[in-house]
Design an enzyme around this catalytic site. Structure first.
Site, PDB file in Angstrom:
ATOM      1  N   GLU A  40       0.856  -1.179   0.000  1.00 63.06           N
ATOM      2  CA  GLU A  40       0.000   0.000   0.000  1.00 63.06           C
ATOM      3  C   GLU A  40       0.901   1.240   0.000  1.00 63.06           C
ATOM      4  O   GLU A  40       1.994   1.221   0.571  1.00 63.06           O
ATOM      5  CB  GLU A  40      -0.875  -0.034   1.252  1.00 63.06           C
ATOM      6  CG  GLU A  40      -1.871   1.096   1.382  1.00 63.06           C
ATOM      7  CD  GLU A  40      -2.667   1.018   2.678  1.00 63.06           C
ATOM      8  OE1 GLU A  40      -3.751   1.591   2.737  1.00 63.06           O
ATOM      9  OE2 GLU A  40      -2.175   0.368   3.635  1.00 63.06           O
ATOM     10  N   LYS A 111     -10.042   0.521  -2.052  1.00 67.62           N
ATOM     11  CA  LYS A 111     -10.115   0.018  -0.673  1.00 67.62           C
ATOM     12  C   LYS A 111     -11.487   0.254  -0.045  1.00 67.62           C
ATOM     13  O   LYS A 111     -11.965   1.386   0.035  1.00 67.62           O
ATOM     14  CB  LYS A 111      -9.019   0.694   0.148  1.00 67.62           C
ATOM     15  CG  LYS A 111      -8.846   0.151   1.557  1.00 67.62           C
ATOM     16  CD  LYS A 111      -7.690   0.884   2.243  1.00 67.62           C
ATOM     17  CE  LYS A 111      -7.387   0.335   3.618  1.00 67.62           C
ATOM     18  NZ  LYS A 111      -6.274   1.070   4.264  1.00 67.62           N
ATOM     19  N   CYS A 148      -4.632  -3.794   3.223  1.00 69.50           N
ATOM     20  CA  CYS A 148      -4.320  -3.443   4.606  1.00 69.50           C
ATOM     21  C   CYS A 148      -5.456  -3.741   5.593  1.00 69.50           C
ATOM     22  O   CYS A 148      -5.678  -4.898   5.954  1.00 69.50           O
ATOM     23  CB  CYS A 148      -3.891  -1.979   4.673  1.00 69.50           C
ATOM     24  SG  CYS A 148      -2.936  -1.556   6.164  1.00 69.50           S
TER      25      CYS A 148
END
Length: 264
Positions: A40, A111, A148
């Protein structure tokens, strides 16, 4: 198939980040890696930029995708990379892009779960994605994309497996803190074990992040791992044979009974 997690410490210097990524790709190519996963924020560290992030993302995201595509095509390697994709507003998307070995963009994932935890608020400067979890075919594997904080939501990973993912790719900037390293390793192994799938995790090693990139097999065995070094390559071989062996011994995907109607 040879896969690798590329570990680096992204900065606010876009050109420096590109040079580091290019070196990682070249080293991976020398090891015959077919799929490279980057962390990321590989494109840019958001903290500390001296212009509005939304403006910077609009200007730089297209060039970043073109840059990664060029590296993929030149090295004959599929690459998964992450950065900030511009929107019409002030808050960009935190996006993962998947490029195949011909340099063709095959998918992008914005995301879903923003890091609004541990006294941090990613949603203050990032727009959450509104699409579904993404599975993409790369280097002969069906790869599920995880960004993440998504790692803490097992239902997202299960959705990827239900879509046919046999390899999980995690791009992260996992922030340091009490128990955070333990959570990272535990959650990565748990997602692999409960999915009986290979997992490749690339962690940022920028100053506030832990690094700790690794490749985990379908039984939760960590096959290769890095520590907190600011640069490195965690390369390993994944095999469908190993997946098949584990799923025979541990058929959790077949044994599930949720959403089963029971007549009394």
């Amino acid at each position: 198939m040879k896969v690798a997690a590329g570990q680096l410490a992204p900065t606010t210097d876009l050109a420096a980040n590109r040079r580091t990524i290019e070196t990682l790709v070249e080293e991976a190519a020398a090891e015959n890696v077919e799929l490279l996963v980057l962390p990321e924020e590989a494109m840019l560290l958001a903290d500390g930029v001296d212009v509005p992030l939304g403006e910077l993302a609009r200007a730089e995201w297209p060039g970043f995708v073109e840059f990664v595509s060029g590296l993929a095509k030149r090295n004959g390697m599929a690459i998964i990379a992450a950065g900030y994709e511009g929107t019409d507003g002030d808050r960009p998307y935190n996006t993962i892009v998947a490029i195949d070995e011909r340099g063709v963009e095959r998918a992008r994932y914005r995301k879903l779960h923003l890091y609004d935890a541990f006294a941090y608020r990613e949603s203050d400067y990032v727009t959450p994605g509104d699409g579904n979890p993404v599975v993409v075919e790369l280097a002969g594997a069906n790869v599920g994309l995880i960004n993440c904080y998504d790692l803490r939501f097992p239902e997202l990973t299960r959705n990827l497996i239900d879509q046919g993912a046999d390899l999980l790719s995690v791009s992260a900037a996992w922030v340091t803190g009490p128990m955070k390293e333990d959570h990272w390793r535990t959650l990565l192994r748990a997602r692999a074990i409960e999915s009986t799938a290979w997992l490749v995790a690339a962690g940022s090693a920028s100053p506030d992040c832990i690094g700790m990139s690794m490749v985990v097999d379908p039984f939760g065995v960590v096959r290769v791992a890095l520590g907190g070094e600011t640069y490195g390559l965690a390369a390993g071989t994944v095999s469908q044979r190993r997946t098949d062996e584990v799923r025979i011994v541990l058929p959790v995907l077949e044994n599930r009974r949720l959403n089963t109607s029971i007549s009394l």
